[in-house]
Design a protein around this motif. Structure first.
Motif, mmCIF file in Angstrom:
data_model
loop_
_atom_site.group_PDB
_atom_site.id
_atom_site.type_symbol
_atom_site.label_atom_id
_atom_site.label_comp_id
_atom_site.label_asym_id
_atom_site.label_seq_id
_atom_site.Cartn_x
_atom_site.Cartn_y
_atom_site.Cartn_z
ATOM 1 N N THR A 186 -13.806 33.977 62.163
ATOM 2 C CA THR A 186 -12.497 34.299 62.747
ATOM 3 C C THR A 186 -11.459 34.507 61.635
ATOM 4 O OG1 THR A 186 -13.091 32.885 64.604
ATOM 5 C CG2 THR A 186 -10.788 33.556 64.443
ATOM 6 N N ASP A 205 -18.274 29.700 62.108
ATOM 7 C CA ASP A 205 -17.383 30.102 63.206
ATOM 8 C C ASP A 205 -15.936 30.210 62.704
ATOM 9 O OD1 ASP A 205 -16.513 30.715 65.720
ATOM 10 O OD2 ASP A 205 -17.191 28.866 66.675
ATOM 11 N N ALA A 232 -11.945 29.078 68.343
ATOM 12 C CA ALA A 232 -12.564 29.806 67.231
ATOM 13 C C ALA A 232 -13.505 28.938 66.406
ATOM 14 C CB ALA A 232 -11.473 30.386 66.327
#
Ligand code: FAD
Ligand code: MG
Length: 345
Positions: free
Chosen positions: A300, A296, A183
């Motif tokens: 998530t 990122d 993730a």
């Protein structure tokens, strides 16, 4: 051969889309190449500098350096490669020893713990065993039994990771878990590729690593980049576009890696509290900011947190904006998103 799931890009620049069908493309001032790498399709477009000093061979050579760097970093961060540094670390968890790690692994673990904390454990890099149990994105996904899930749902295990900066080493106080950096690693690698491109004289370019878009400067050293956001309810269409300069746009969605069973969609973003795919209202989570690694981890984490908590988190951070889409297709965005001229289709 790596497994590539049905890929529908979360954010697509128009040239990158064309490149899914074409490997190389050279125009008079830009070079584009796309390859399968880091478990997805990576597309790189590099523009010549304003004073026109780079020909095709030079741009291609820089582009290939970037692909080589992506492969080098994959061999450190991938939990799917048994000889990777991360796999080696995973094999030592529970041994309660001080483990020396490379600069990059130290760096990404350190950054990850920041986001584990900031998202209150919604983003959690210690879910490796849970992720392997579900096996989503492979040919053999399974719905685990409650008895299998129960021992894996232990919150805040990342707190047992102790980082020793002076020796570039880590120790893990307790635990029986595995790290999975899926993730955050694509974002981290994207930032490294951008830095390498800039170091090689590139002032304009766009990198697409699956759902992670990283822009270098402005398009053709002049315009903003237009980045499309996939409609999570109709993944072949865009729900809108953003106008971006020198930023990253990262999307996590439920429409990329998933399997269906008895009419239920089981996607790959897991809620550490339940052990099941996160169902807190968000089906697409997009973050815009300077660092792709940060975006990122946040995309998530926000997906798991749900709309209210995710909006609150992103509003509290300087330099980040977000667009969340709920299961009815409603769009929820942070107050500063207008700076990116978000336009719905
Ligand atoms: P994101 O939302 O950014 O991340 C979701 C992924 O993170 C999940 O797939 C899972 O791995 C993990 N995760 C799930 N829930 C959480 C949570 N709550 N907190 C933190 N992490 C969570 N794919 C392959 O199929 N084969 C490969 O060999 C392969 N190698 C890879 C090597 C590297 C170095 C990297 C970076 C990726 C690789 N991938 C591979 C792709 C990888 O699985 C993708 O990163 C994944 O699809 C997630 O990307 P995303 O942007 O869609 O979702
Ligand atoms: Mg992510």
């Amino acid at each position: 051969m790596k497994k590539i799931s049905a890929i529908s890009f979360a954010a697509i620049f128009i040239i990158a889309l064309a490149l899914l069908y074409r490997k190389n493309l050279y125009t008079e001032n830009s070079y584009t190449e796309s390859r399968e790498a880091i478990g997805t399709v990576v597309s790189i477009t590099l523009y010549d500098s304003p004073d026109n000093i780079m020909d095709e061979a030079m741009l291609q050579s820089i582009c290939h350096k970037l692909f080589d760097e992506a492969n080098r970093l994959e061999n450190i961060f991938s939990s799917k490669i048994s000889s990777s540094e991360l796999s080696n670390l995973n094999n030592q968890i529970g041994s309660n020893v001080n483990i020396s790690v490379s600069d990059e692994l130290y760096d990404i673990l350190s950054l990850s713990t920041k986001y584990c904390q900031l998202t209150n454990g919604a983003f959690d890099i210690t879910l490796g065993n849970l992720i392997n149990l579900w096996n989503i994105g492979t040919d053999n996904p399974t719905i685990p039994k409650d008895s299998q899930l129960a021992p894996l749902i232990e919150l805040n295990r990342w707190q047992s990771l102790i980082l020793n900066q002076s020796t570039n080493s880590i120790s893990i106080t307790t635990g029986d878990f595995n790290f999975d950096l899926g993730a955050i690693a694509k974002g981290y690698i994207g930032d490294k590729l951008k830095a390498l491109a800039v170091k090689n004289g590139i002032s304009s370019g766009i990198l697409s690593l699956g759902g992670n878009i990283i822009t270098i400067g402005s398009k053709n050293n002049d315009d903003h980049w237009t980045v499309g956001l996939t409609d999570p309810l109709y993944p072949d269409s865009l729900i809108g576009t953003l106008s971006i300069k020198d930023k990253s746009v990262v999307t996590s969605g439920n429409y990329e890696r998933y399997f269906m069973e008895d009419g239920v969609r089981y996607h790959h973003i897991l809620n550490p509290n339940t052990g099941y795919p996160a169902e807190n209202g968000i089906i697409s989570s997009t973050i815009i900011g300077d660092s792709s690694a940060d975006c990122d981890a946040l995309s998530t984490g926000c997906y798991v947190l749900g709309i209210t908590n995710a909006l609150e988190l992103i509003e509290s951070l300087d330099g980040y904006e977000a667009i969340f889409i709920d299961s009815l297709g409603n769009i929820h965005s942070t107050s500063g998103v207008d700076a990116y001229k978000f336009t719905t289709n």
